[in-house]
Design an enzyme around this catalytic site. Structure first.
Site, PDB file in Angstrom:
ATOM      1  N   MET A  92       0.849  -1.194   0.000  1.00 15.40           N
ATOM      2  CA  MET A  92       0.000   0.000   0.000  1.00 15.40           C
ATOM      3  C   MET A  92       0.888   1.249   0.000  1.00 15.40           C
ATOM      4  O   MET A  92       0.459   2.332   0.399  1.00 15.40           O
ATOM      5  CB  MET A  92      -0.937  -0.007   1.216  1.00 15.40           C
ATOM      6  CG  MET A  92      -1.879  -1.215   1.200  1.00 15.40           C
ATOM      7  SD  MET A  92      -3.412  -0.962   2.101  1.00 15.40           S
ATOM      8  CE  MET A  92      -2.785  -0.633   3.730  1.00 15.40           C
ATOM      9  N   HIS A 134       9.075   1.100   3.291  1.00 20.79           N
ATOM     10  CA  HIS A 134      10.149   1.143   4.273  1.00 20.79           C
ATOM     11  C   HIS A 134      11.020  -0.100   4.065  1.00 20.79           C
ATOM     12  O   HIS A 134      10.783  -0.886   3.130  1.00 20.79           O
ATOM     13  CB  HIS A 134       9.569   1.189   5.694  1.00 20.79           C
ATOM     14  CG  HIS A 134       8.531   0.138   5.958  1.00 20.79           C
ATOM     15  ND1 HIS A 134       8.824  -1.200   6.055  1.00 20.79           N
ATOM     16  CD2 HIS A 134       7.183   0.239   6.112  1.00 20.79           C
ATOM     17  CE1 HIS A 134       7.721  -1.876   6.280  1.00 20.79           C
ATOM     18  NE2 HIS A 134       6.705  -1.035   6.309  1.00 20.79           N
ATOM     19  N   GLU A 135      11.982  -0.264   4.950  1.00 13.47           N
ATOM     20  CA  GLU A 135      12.938  -1.367   4.784  1.00 13.47           C
ATOM     21  C   GLU A 135      12.287  -2.750   4.740  1.00 13.47           C
ATOM     22  O   GLU A 135      12.816  -3.668   4.123  1.00 13.47           O
ATOM     23  CB  GLU A 135      13.948  -1.338   5.932  1.00 13.47           C
ATOM     24  CG  GLU A 135      15.329  -0.955   5.480  1.00 13.47           C
ATOM     25  CD  GLU A 135      16.270  -0.932   6.654  1.00 13.47           C
ATOM     26  OE1 GLU A 135      16.778  -1.996   7.028  1.00 13.47           O
ATOM     27  OE2 GLU A 135      16.461   0.170   7.215  1.00 13.47           O
ATOM     28  N   HIS A 151       9.452  -3.498   3.272  1.00  5.89           N
ATOM     29  CA  HIS A 151       9.060  -3.728   1.879  1.00  5.89           C
ATOM     30  C   HIS A 151      10.287  -4.023   1.010  1.00  5.89           C
ATOM     31  O   HIS A 151      10.254  -4.881   0.121  1.00  5.89           O
ATOM     32  CB  HIS A 151       8.368  -2.485   1.297  1.00  5.89           C
ATOM     33  CG  HIS A 151       7.078  -2.136   1.963  1.00  5.89           C
ATOM     34  ND1 HIS A 151       6.917  -1.014   2.726  1.00  5.89           N
ATOM     35  CD2 HIS A 151       5.870  -2.763   1.966  1.00  5.89           C
ATOM     36  CE1 HIS A 151       5.680  -0.950   3.173  1.00  5.89           C
ATOM     37  NE2 HIS A 151       5.014  -1.999   2.738  1.00  5.89           N
ATOM     38  N   GLN A 194     -10.270  -2.460   2.777  1.00  6.86           N
ATOM     39  CA  GLN A 194      -9.729  -3.134   3.970  1.00  6.86           C
ATOM     40  C   GLN A 194      -9.669  -2.199   5.178  1.00  6.86           C
ATOM     41  O   GLN A 194      -9.170  -2.580   6.231  1.00  6.86           O
ATOM     42  CB  GLN A 194      -8.385  -3.785   3.689  1.00  6.86           C
ATOM     43  CG  GLN A 194      -7.218  -2.860   3.436  1.00  6.86           C
ATOM     44  CD  GLN A 194      -5.989  -3.623   2.978  1.00  6.86           C
ATOM     45  OE1 GLN A 194      -5.913  -4.079   1.837  1.00  6.86           O
ATOM     46  NE2 GLN A 194      -5.001  -3.786   3.845  1.00  6.86           N
ATOM     47  N   GLY A 215       5.181 -10.182   4.258  1.00  6.69           N
ATOM     48  CA  GLY A 215       5.957 -10.157   5.499  1.00  6.69           C
ATOM     49  C   GLY A 215       5.260 -10.921   6.611  1.00  6.69           C
ATOM     50  O   GLY A 215       4.026 -10.904   6.708  1.00  6.69           O
ATOM     51  N   GLN A 268      -2.777 -12.310   7.936  1.00  5.77           N
ATOM     52  CA  GLN A 268      -2.928 -11.992   6.508  1.00  5.77           C
ATOM     53  C   GLN A 268      -2.263 -13.068   5.653  1.00  5.77           C
ATOM     54  O   GLN A 268      -2.812 -13.502   4.637  1.00  5.77           O
ATOM     55  CB  GLN A 268      -2.320 -10.615   6.228  1.00  5.77           C
ATOM     56  CG  GLN A 268      -2.198 -10.283   4.754  1.00  5.77           C
ATOM     57  CD  GLN A 268      -1.839  -8.836   4.491  1.00  5.77           C
ATOM     58  OE1 GLN A 268      -2.694  -7.971   4.574  1.00  5.77           O
ATOM     59  NE2 GLN A 268      -0.590  -8.556   4.154  1.00  5.77           N
ATOM     60  N   MET A 313       8.963  -3.068  11.637  1.00  6.00           N
ATOM     61  CA  MET A 313       8.760  -1.993  10.654  1.00  6.00           C
ATOM     62  C   MET A 313       7.330  -2.023  10.138  1.00  6.00           C
ATOM     63  O   MET A 313       6.785  -3.098   9.855  1.00  6.00           O
ATOM     64  CB  MET A 313       9.699  -2.185   9.476  1.00  6.00           C
ATOM     65  CG  MET A 313      11.120  -2.024   9.872  1.00  6.00           C
ATOM     66  SD  MET A 313      11.827  -0.640   9.020  1.00  6.00           S
ATOM     67  CE  MET A 313      13.469  -0.668   9.692  1.00  6.00           C
ATOM     68  N   ARG A 361       2.750   2.443   9.415  1.00  4.62           N
ATOM     69  CA  ARG A 361       2.056   3.199  10.465  1.00  4.62           C
ATOM     70  C   ARG A 361       3.004   3.695  11.565  1.00  4.62           C
ATOM     71  O   ARG A 361       2.608   4.543  12.356  1.00  4.62           O
ATOM     72  CB  ARG A 361       0.932   2.353  11.070  1.00  4.62           C
ATOM     73  CG  ARG A 361      -0.231   2.173  10.109  1.00  4.62           C
ATOM     74  CD  ARG A 361      -1.454   1.573  10.772  1.00  4.62           C
ATOM     75  NE  ARG A 361      -2.605   1.610   9.896  1.00  4.62           N
ATOM     76  CZ  ARG A 361      -3.036   0.589   9.145  1.00  4.62           C
ATOM     77  NH1 ARG A 361      -2.400  -0.554   9.170  1.00  4.62           N
ATOM     78  NH2 ARG A 361      -4.099   0.721   8.379  1.00  4.62           N
TER      79      ARG A 361
HETATM   80  O1  PAF Z   1      -0.075  -5.827   3.622  1.00  2.13           O
HETATM   81  C1  PAF Z   1      -0.491  -4.913   2.885  1.00  2.13           C
HETATM   82  O2  PAF Z   1       0.193  -3.929   2.615  1.00  2.13           O
HETATM   83  C2  PAF Z   1      -1.893  -5.020   2.318  1.00  2.13           C
HETATM   84  O3  PAF Z   1      -2.763  -5.627   3.208  1.00  2.13           O
HETATM   85  C3  PAF Z   1      -1.943  -5.722   0.938  1.00  2.13           C
HETATM   86  C4  PAF Z   1      -1.510  -7.163   1.025  1.00  2.13           C
HETATM   87  C5  PAF Z   1      -1.042  -4.975  -0.041  1.00  2.13           C
HETATM   88  C6  PAF Z   1      -3.372  -5.691   0.382  1.00  2.13           C
HETATM   89  O4  PAF Z   1      -3.851  -4.402   0.239  1.00  2.13           O
END
Ligand code: PAF
Length: 284
Positions: free
Chosen positions: A30, A34-35, A37, A61, A147, A153, A184, A187
């Site tokens: 989204m 950051h590190e 990702h 979501q 992650g 998730q 990390m 938010r």
């Molecule tokens: O983890 C996230 O950043 C979100 O939940 C995702 C998997 C990109 C779905 O919007």
């Protein structure tokens, strides 16, 4: 690196890549990168011929009282960062590209989504499962990277991938932590300096759980109590939940035996809700 806004164009590139037998590694995000990702991107870069990152703040979501409007967005900075890590395509669609006019089809993963984050954030996983399904359908990745901070998730996405028959392998990458141990997260940017430093108590509490387990503690409620007491010792922390559940189906456990157990927490610091976890008895 090409930035793509249209779903049709992304789908047509994905078709071409499949025809050319290129392995596609996909990192859905989204934005507000950051590190954590970047670790996913590096893993994708190593394991795939082509790396695609999506940046889409998914409205479905977020509950109405959540931070959708103020969620940090900076496509230019994100794209500049991704270019450094040899990403091939950034898919950054407008909301109307994903949720076409009259959109009314949602993906609901039964069973795994009612507890923990699902209980605290009703509708959250319906939004995640729906957008991930649309993204997987568009990108058709061979590998998709997530992650392990978002353990529930990951469970939901693995389940939908299996149940809906996507030919995508879900690769789970360990949580990346700040210097003091805080996991990390985009938010974290909302935290004050003091909250950010104090929030590392979450990591210390999870480490205590791991240590207690290593020292022979097998009672789930004792492990939960250790975590709760540690976090509660920090006056700025407000616990949403501490759960000790099976890492497989997220059902509560009483005694920790041979299978993997997830110790998951959600804690508020000021207006910011943070999640983190540790897995006991990890196989492999
Ligand atoms: O983890 C996230 O950043 C979100 O939940 C995702 C998997 C990109 C779905 O919007």
């Amino acid at each position: 690196m090409e930035i793509i806004n249209r779903k049709q164009r992304m789908a047509s590139i994905a078709r071409k890549l499949r025809r050319e037998s290129k392995t596609v590694g996909f990192v859905p995000t989204m934005g507000a990168l950051h590190e954590g990702h970047i670790t996913l991107v590096k893993e994708a870069r190593q394991m795939s011929d082509i790396v695609i990152v999506s940046i889409f703040v998914n409205p479905t979501q977020f509950a109405p009282n959540e931070d959708f409007d103020r969620y940090p967005r900076d496509l230019t900075a994100d794209a500049a960062m991704l270019a450094e890590y040899e990403v091939d395509y950034v898919f950054a669609p407008e909301t109307s590209e994903i949720y076409v006019p009259g959109f009314s089809t949602y993906v609901y993963v039964d069973g795994l989504t009612e507890t923990l984050e699902g209980a605290s954030r009703p509708g959250h996983f319906r939004g995640v499962a729906t957008v991930v399904t649309i993204l997987f359908n568009t990108v058709r990745p061979d590998l998709a990277f997530f992650g392990s901070k978002d353990a529930q998730q990951v469970g939901v996405i693995k389940r939908l991938t299996r149940d809906l028959g996507f030919e995508t392998e879900i690769v789970v990458v360990p949580t990346v932590r700040e210097e003091l141990g805080l996991a990390m997260s985009s938010r974290n940017a909302y935290l004050s300096e003091e909250e950010r430093a104090k929030a590392s108590i979450i990591y210390h509490a999870l480490r205590d759980a791991k240590l207690a387990f290593k020292n022979g503690e097998r009672n789930a409620s004792t492990i939960a109590q250790i975590v709760e007491e540690k976090i509660a010792s920090e006056p700025l922390a407000r616990i949403d939940y501490v759960a000790v559940v099976s890492n497989d189906d997220l059902e509560p456990v009483e005694k920790i035996e041979d299978s993997e157990v997830l110790v998951a927490v959600a804690v508020r610091f000021g207006k910011v809700r943070l999640i983190d976890n540790v897995v006991l008895n990890r196989k492999q």
